[in-house]
Enzyme design. Sequence first.
Site, PDB file in Angstrom:
ATOM      1  N   ASN A  10      -7.379  -9.540 -48.145  1.00 28.29           N
ATOM      2  CA  ASN A  10      -7.575  -8.477 -49.130  1.00 28.29           C
ATOM      3  C   ASN A  10      -8.623  -8.964 -50.126  1.00 28.29           C
ATOM      4  O   ASN A  10      -8.328  -9.780 -50.998  1.00 28.29           O
ATOM      5  CB  ASN A  10      -6.258  -8.161 -49.841  1.00 28.29           C
ATOM      6  CG  ASN A  10      -6.428  -7.109 -50.924  1.00 28.29           C
ATOM      7  OD1 ASN A  10      -7.445  -6.408 -50.972  1.00 28.29           O
ATOM      8  ND2 ASN A  10      -5.454  -6.991 -51.801  1.00 28.29           N
ATOM      9  N   LYS A  12     -10.154  -7.337 -52.426  1.00 30.02           N
ATOM     10  CA  LYS A  12     -10.085  -6.704 -53.751  1.00 30.02           C
ATOM     11  C   LYS A  12     -11.494  -6.288 -54.207  1.00 30.02           C
ATOM     12  O   LYS A  12     -12.223  -5.702 -53.418  1.00 30.02           O
ATOM     13  CB  LYS A  12      -9.373  -7.630 -54.736  1.00 30.02           C
ATOM     14  CG  LYS A  12      -8.011  -8.078 -54.204  1.00 30.02           C
ATOM     15  CD  LYS A  12      -7.194  -8.882 -55.174  1.00 30.02           C
ATOM     16  CE  LYS A  12      -5.890  -9.312 -54.524  1.00 30.02           C
ATOM     17  NZ  LYS A  12      -4.995 -10.023 -55.454  1.00 30.02           N
ATOM     18  N   HIS A  96       0.130  -1.992 -53.449  1.00 26.39           N
ATOM     19  CA  HIS A  96      -0.138  -3.363 -53.905  1.00 26.39           C
ATOM     20  C   HIS A  96       0.264  -3.483 -55.370  1.00 26.39           C
ATOM     21  O   HIS A  96       0.137  -2.552 -56.156  1.00 26.39           O
ATOM     22  CB  HIS A  96      -1.622  -3.696 -53.729  1.00 26.39           C
ATOM     23  CG  HIS A  96      -1.938  -5.138 -53.917  1.00 26.39           C
ATOM     24  ND1 HIS A  96      -2.064  -5.706 -55.179  1.00 26.39           N
ATOM     25  CD2 HIS A  96      -2.142  -6.151 -53.032  1.00 26.39           C
ATOM     26  CE1 HIS A  96      -2.338  -6.990 -55.049  1.00 26.39           C
ATOM     27  NE2 HIS A  96      -2.389  -7.294 -53.771  1.00 26.39           N
ATOM     28  N   GLU A  98      -1.036  -4.755 -57.862  1.00 23.84           N
ATOM     29  CA  GLU A  98      -2.081  -4.424 -58.847  1.00 23.84           C
ATOM     30  C   GLU A  98      -2.214  -2.920 -59.010  1.00 23.84           C
ATOM     31  O   GLU A  98      -2.498  -2.432 -60.113  1.00 23.84           O
ATOM     32  CB  GLU A  98      -3.402  -5.065 -58.423  1.00 23.84           C
ATOM     33  CG  GLU A  98      -3.373  -6.575 -58.546  1.00 23.84           C
ATOM     34  CD  GLU A  98      -4.391  -7.299 -57.686  1.00 23.84           C
ATOM     35  OE1 GLU A  98      -4.376  -8.541 -57.686  1.00 23.84           O
ATOM     36  OE2 GLU A  98      -5.197  -6.632 -57.008  1.00 23.84           O
ATOM     37  N   GLU A 168       5.232  -9.395 -51.539  1.00 27.27           N
ATOM     38  CA  GLU A 168       4.351 -10.127 -52.454  1.00 27.27           C
ATOM     39  C   GLU A 168       5.029 -10.233 -53.816  1.00 27.27           C
ATOM     40  O   GLU A 168       4.977  -9.314 -54.611  1.00 27.27           O
ATOM     41  CB  GLU A 168       2.988  -9.439 -52.572  1.00 27.27           C
ATOM     42  CG  GLU A 168       3.031  -7.914 -52.646  1.00 27.27           C
ATOM     43  CD  GLU A 168       1.723  -7.342 -53.145  1.00 27.27           C
ATOM     44  OE1 GLU A 168       0.671  -7.909 -52.857  1.00 27.27           O
ATOM     45  OE2 GLU A 168       1.774  -6.312 -53.856  1.00 27.27           O
ATOM     46  N   GLY A 174      -2.148 -14.622 -57.520  1.00 29.86           N
ATOM     47  CA  GLY A 174      -3.259 -15.070 -58.347  1.00 29.86           C
ATOM     48  C   GLY A 174      -2.873 -16.055 -59.422  1.00 29.86           C
ATOM     49  O   GLY A 174      -3.679 -16.393 -60.283  1.00 29.86           O
ATOM     50  N   SER A 214      -0.487 -16.108 -53.271  1.00 35.86           N
ATOM     51  CA  SER A 214      -1.116 -17.429 -53.328  1.00 35.86           C
ATOM     52  C   SER A 214      -0.961 -18.196 -52.018  1.00 35.86           C
ATOM     53  O   SER A 214      -0.637 -19.391 -52.007  1.00 35.86           O
ATOM     54  CB  SER A 214      -0.563 -18.244 -54.510  1.00 35.86           C
ATOM     55  OG  SER A 214      -0.902 -17.630 -55.738  1.00 35.86           O
TER      56      SER A 214
END
Length: 257
Positions: A10, A12, A96, A98, A168, A174, A214
């Site tokens: 991904n 991003k 996701h 985010e 996730e 991150g 991660s």
Amino acid sequence: MTQKPLMAANWKMHLSIREAVNFVARLHEAVGTPDDREVLIAPPFTHLWALREAMGAAGYSLAAQNCHWEEKGAFTGEISLPMLQEVGCTYVILGHSERRHIFGESDEWVGLKTAAAFAHGMSPILCVGEKLEEREAGRTEAVLLRQLETGLARVPSERIEKLVVAYEPVWAIGTGKTASPEQAQEAHAFIRGWLAERFQKEIAKNIRILYGGSVKPDNVDALMAQPDIDGALVGGASLDVASFGRIVRFQKMGETN
């Protein structure tokens, strides 16, 4: 599991089109087209058309990072599933963390998108996961249950085998922190157990559940050794060819270089 492990990048909001095309060529030089695992890349929308031919030649799958649930309409800044199919996407990442926590997407929206993906013959990668305060409060399973139930509420059983789930943990994305292989396995086992209850045990066995949070070259082998981890959804480490190449080439138990 009869399906191949799925190793997904991904990207991003990273890389130029030129960098992306070069990346695919270099990745193919490094890892080829593995017979026993599927390689998937989700670049920014602007890169999809340019990568279509390169991805097909390499034998890799192309994914979008998001979509709208409507086929067309006055939705400025959105993109539809038919548009994504036209440029060669076969997967779409939905829900996701985010999208949920930065852009405010609700469980209901994620459910609408997931149902639309199935209706158009696309494979949704449905992302679920808890925040740090939710894990510390012992609410991990409750959060996963809510996200799964709402995300798949409109999905008919006969189409569910195309589903991919990505666990996730938000606290590990991150941040450099990674759920231990045991923590990840515990969550994956819960997800597969719910899928077996909601659909069928045999179907649940063949739904790929990815770990995202991660993932790096130095932890991928241990993660992939867990019985219910069927692949990885990789963020930062997927932006470097050597790093993602090593992740794609994860070693199964008993293998040596």
